[in-house]
Design a protein around this motif. Structure first.
Motif, short mmCIF file in Angstrom:
data_model
loop_
_atom_site.label_atom_id
_atom_site.label_comp_id
_atom_site.label_asym_id
_atom_site.label_seq_id
_atom_site.Cartn_x
_atom_site.Cartn_y
_atom_site.Cartn_z
N ALA A 315 0.80 -1.22 0.00
CA ALA A 315 0.00 0.00 0.00
C ALA A 315 0.84 1.28 0.00
O ALA A 315 0.67 2.15 -0.86
N VAL A 316 1.75 1.42 0.94
CA VAL A 316 2.57 2.63 1.01
C VAL A 316 3.55 2.73 -0.16
O VAL A 316 3.63 3.77 -0.83
N TRP A 396 -2.35 11.02 0.22
CA TRP A 396 -2.88 9.66 0.21
C TRP A 396 -2.81 8.93 1.55
O TRP A 396 -3.09 7.74 1.63
N VAL A 400 -4.30 5.08 2.17
CA VAL A 400 -3.45 3.93 2.46
C VAL A 400 -3.94 3.18 3.69
O VAL A 400 -3.91 1.94 3.73
#
Length: 438
Positions: A315-316, A396, A400
């Motif tokens: 995700a990150v 974001w 995330v």
């Protein structure tokens, strides 16, 4: 199990239906991110128009569980083939019709209302499409290769993304400035009728599922499949819905939300990010059967849970790569997300979920799992993702957190499902179940 139709033709027919399904949803999502906020939902703040466009995207998903129940019921009672012909016509003609809707400037509020109506009809059709297409492939294929053959049906998903993204990219690149926003966005919607015609022709030439034919011959067809489903398999239904959320939701984050983020928040050209998605979808066409075959060897659940955990860890890094604006790095992010993360879950998914239910309620069970899970995952993801971007001031971080949360939840739910191994219960007592492996 004997049948007059080769399994390859059945898989091809099913894959075409999946292609039409995702062609529509991908084309709509892409156009919603790029154009619909201006054509149908004009607003002073671009992100507000995008939110409104994604809300109609979600409307299509809302109709899918109802469509899954309706067509799942008739699919378990009347057979898979005729239902699949009906659902393809509903999906395909709806996509074509969207290309004909006048703009908000031309007919005012009637434009978005027509859009919502068509999305509802399409959603009903799509609700019944997936379950029938997968089951035709599953019930025709050899027991030991069900993961592989059903994963081939799933190639229709990246192919259904690949085709409209390629068309949008080409139109954007070769037409004069402003042409795509003013009129050329309609062309990919109108072109969808060719896919529908081919799919309709092929589906007319396949025979009914051999397992359904056997069940009907033995007079085991249920009067109300959904009643039996929730009486005997409620736990499996709920777990599989939660397990589905991350597969569907993260797919739309990688594709739909990332495009909106790059073009709206970063202010970068749409060409590079569309090209990155294009390359990743092409790669997933090859990784899906690899993961499907792997699930035949080591077990569906292991492959599925592994894919969810991989996406949790991704995700990150995904957004760190995307925010660079570099084509190679954005492509790497999309390949890891779509071809590896999503591909591993989606490649194992059909055989894992379908074998949770006996043949008498399998169409209904798989349709409920797919459509409710996809609504909570893929349907909500563009809306939730865009809202979280807005809440984070265009950053974001909160998005995330959402990605990690649904990946963790789905991996936990999937870990409690069966392994996807066939057994006598899952086949409704068919003796061939003894041949099955994970």
């Amino acid at each position: 199990m004997q049948s007059g139709t080769p399994v390859k033709r059945v898989v091809w027919a099913s894959a075409l239906g999946t292609t039409v399904e995702y062609y529509d949803f991908t084309l709509y999502a892409t156009t919603a991110a790029l154009v619909f906020n201006k054509v149908f939902f004009p607003a002073e703040i671009p992100l507000v128009g995008t939110l409104a466009a994604f809300a109609t995207f979600f409307v299509g998903y809302l109709a899918r569980p109802l469509g899954g129940l309706i067509f799942g019921h008739f699919g378990d009672r009347l057979g898979r083939k005729n239902i699949l012909i009906t659902t393809m016509l509903m999906m395909g003609t709806g996509t074509f019709a969207i290309g004909l809707i006048p703009s908000y400037e031309s007919i005012g509020i009637a434009a978005p209302l027509l859009l919502v109506l068509i999305r509802l009809i399409q959603g009903l059709g799509m609700g019944g499409e997936y379950g029938g297409g997968v089951l035709m492939a599953l019930e025709y294929s050899p027991k030991r290769r069900q993961g592989f053959f059903t994963s081939l049906v799933h190639i229709g998903t990246p192919a259904g993304v690949l085709l409209p993204v390629a068309l949008v990219t080409a139109l954007d690149a070769f037409l004069p400035a402003g042409a795509y926003e003013s009129w050329a966005w309609r062309l990919p919607f109108l072109a969808s009728i060719a896919l529908v015609a081919v799919g309709f022709y092929i589906r007319l030439r396949i025979s009914e599922s051999p397992e359904f034919v056997k069940m009907r011959a033995e007079r085991e067809v249920r009067k109300l499949p959904v009643k039996e489903l929730f009486a005997d398999y409620t736990g499996k239904v709920l777990l599989s819905i939660v397990a589905k959320v991350a597969e569907s939701g993260l797919f739309n984050v990688y594709y739909v939300v990332a495009i909106a983020y790059v073009t709206t928040e970063l202010g970068l050209p749409r060409g590079p990010v569309l090209m990155a998605v294009l390359i990743a979808c092409l790669a997933e066409c090859f990784t899906l059967p690899l993961f499907g075959a792997l699930s035949d060897r080591i077990g569906r659940r292991k492959v599925y849970v592994g894919g969810a955990v991989f996406q949790l860890l991704l995700a990150v890094p995904f957004f760190l790569l995307v925010q660079t604006g570099s084509l190679p790095l954005m492509t790497l992010a999309m390949v890891l997300g779509l071809a590896v993360g999503h591909g591993s879950m989606y490649g194992a998914q059909a055989a894992l979920f379908a074998n949770l239910y006996p043949v008498q309620v399998r169409y209904t069970g798989l349709s409920v799992t797919q459509q409710v899970g996809a609504t909570l995952g893929g349907g909500l993801a563009p809306l939730a993702g865009t809202a979280l971007l807005a809440a984070g001031g265009g950053h974001w971080t909160w998005l995330v957190v959402y990605m990690i949360a649904i990946a963790a939840l789905s991996s936990l739910a999937a870990s409690r499902l069966g392994s996807g191994e066939l057994n006598r219960e899952a086949l409704g007592g068919v003796p061939a179940a003894k041949e099955a492996i994970q």
